[in-house]
Scaffold this motif. Structure first.
Motif, PDB file in Angstrom:
ATOM      1  N   ASN A  52      45.577  36.349  33.112  1.00 26.79           N
ATOM      2  CA  ASN A  52      45.498  36.142  31.665  1.00 26.79           C
ATOM      3  C   ASN A  52      44.309  36.878  31.065  1.00 26.79           C
ATOM      4  OD1 ASN A  52      43.551  34.492  32.739  1.00 26.79           O
ATOM      5  ND2 ASN A  52      44.245  32.622  31.763  1.00 26.79           N
ATOM      6  N   ALA A  53      43.402  37.343  31.900  1.00 29.09           N
ATOM      7  CA  ALA A  53      42.275  38.149  31.420  1.00 29.09           C
ATOM      8  C   ALA A  53      42.614  39.639  31.394  1.00 29.09           C
ATOM      9  CB  ALA A  53      41.053  37.925  32.308  1.00 29.09           C
ATOM     10  N   GLY A  54      43.799  39.986  31.907  1.00 25.60           N
ATOM     11  CA  GLY A  54      44.218  41.383  31.877  1.00 25.60           C
ATOM     12  C   GLY A  54      43.950  42.168  33.135  1.00 25.60           C
ATOM     13  N   THR A  55      43.466  41.525  34.164  1.00 30.35           N
ATOM     14  CA  THR A  55      43.263  42.219  35.442  1.00 30.35           C
ATOM     15  C   THR A  55      44.611  42.475  36.095  1.00 30.35           C
ATOM     16  OG1 THR A  55      41.138  41.125  35.735  1.00 30.35           O
ATOM     17  CG2 THR A  55      42.155  42.092  37.681  1.00 30.35           C
ATOM     18  N   THR A  56      44.814  43.706  36.527  1.00 26.92           N
ATOM     19  CA  THR A  56      46.109  44.094  37.076  1.00 26.92           C
ATOM     20  C   THR A  56      46.011  44.523  38.536  1.00 26.92           C
ATOM     21  OG1 THR A  56      45.815  46.362  36.290  1.00 26.92           O
ATOM     22  CG2 THR A  56      46.974  44.836  34.837  1.00 26.92           C
ATOM     23  N   ASP A  57      47.153  44.461  39.178  1.00 32.70           N
ATOM     24  CA  ASP A  57      47.258  44.840  40.591  1.00 32.70           C
ATOM     25  C   ASP A  57      48.646  45.429  40.790  1.00 32.70           C
ATOM     26  OD1 ASP A  57      47.449  43.055  43.747  1.00 32.70           O
ATOM     27  OD2 ASP A  57      46.693  45.069  43.310  1.00 32.70           O
ATOM     28  N   TYR A  58      48.728  46.582  41.467  1.00 32.83           N
ATOM     29  CA  TYR A  58      50.008  47.257  41.669  1.00 32.83           C
ATOM     30  C   TYR A  58      50.216  47.583  43.143  1.00 32.83           C
ATOM     31  CZ  TYR A  58      49.773  48.276  36.644  1.00 32.83           C
ATOM     32  OH  TYR A  58      49.690  48.177  35.276  1.00 32.83           O
ATOM     33  N   THR A  59      51.460  47.586  43.551  1.00 33.50           N
ATOM     34  CA  THR A  59      51.745  48.116  44.870  1.00 33.50           C
ATOM     35  C   THR A  59      51.604  49.635  44.809  1.00 33.50           C
ATOM     36  OG1 THR A  59      53.320  48.011  46.704  1.00 33.50           O
ATOM     37  CG2 THR A  59      54.241  48.431  44.529  1.00 33.50           C
ATOM     38  N   ASP A  60      51.219  50.248  45.917  1.00 37.65           N
ATOM     39  CA  ASP A  60      50.877  51.664  45.916  1.00 37.65           C
ATOM     40  C   ASP A  60      51.993  52.566  45.401  1.00 37.65           C
ATOM     41  OD1 ASP A  60      48.793  51.650  48.938  1.00 37.65           O
ATOM     42  OD2 ASP A  60      48.354  51.149  46.850  1.00 37.65           O
TER      43      ASP A  60
END
Length: 114
Positions: A52-60
């Motif tokens: 909810n703070a906008g931190t993102t994580d993606y698979t490579d």
């Protein structure tokens, strides 16, 4: 809690799609929302997630091509998918965790034709 996803479809390789998923039935703040996908014959995998703070994580495999975002006021998460290729063909599921319980949307199918 219900998650309703929209936006899947058939697209040519190199094209774009935007998925959206709205969460309803909760008055609690949603800390984490994400997208998973499951291709035929493969296990479900995380595609991207956002706090909810906008931190993102993606698979490579999607970095630089996909962008996850959210509208906290609407409890909605989006997945902008660009430069799609055949490896992106899958059923995409939105996911959230509310008060330590995991919820899944119904899935929306994305098919990329070469």
């Amino acid at each position: 809690v219900q998650l309703q996803a929209f936006g899947g479809g058939l697209v040519q390789a190199g094209g774009s799609l935007r998925l959206s998923c709205a969460a309803s039935g909760t008055s609690f703040s949603i800390s984490l929302m994400g997208w998973y996908r499951q291709a035929p014959g493969k296990q479900r995998e995380l595609v991207a997630r956002i706090t909810n703070a906008g931190t993102t994580d993606y698979t490579d495999s999607v970095k630089g091509r996909f962008t996850i975002s959210r509208d906290n006021a609407k409890n909605t998460v989006y997945l902008q998918m660009n430069s799609l290729n055949s490896e992106d063909t899958a059923v995409y599921y939105c996911n959230t965790i509310i008060r330590f319980k995991q919820y899944w949307g119904q899935g929306t199918k994305v098919t990329v034709s070469s």
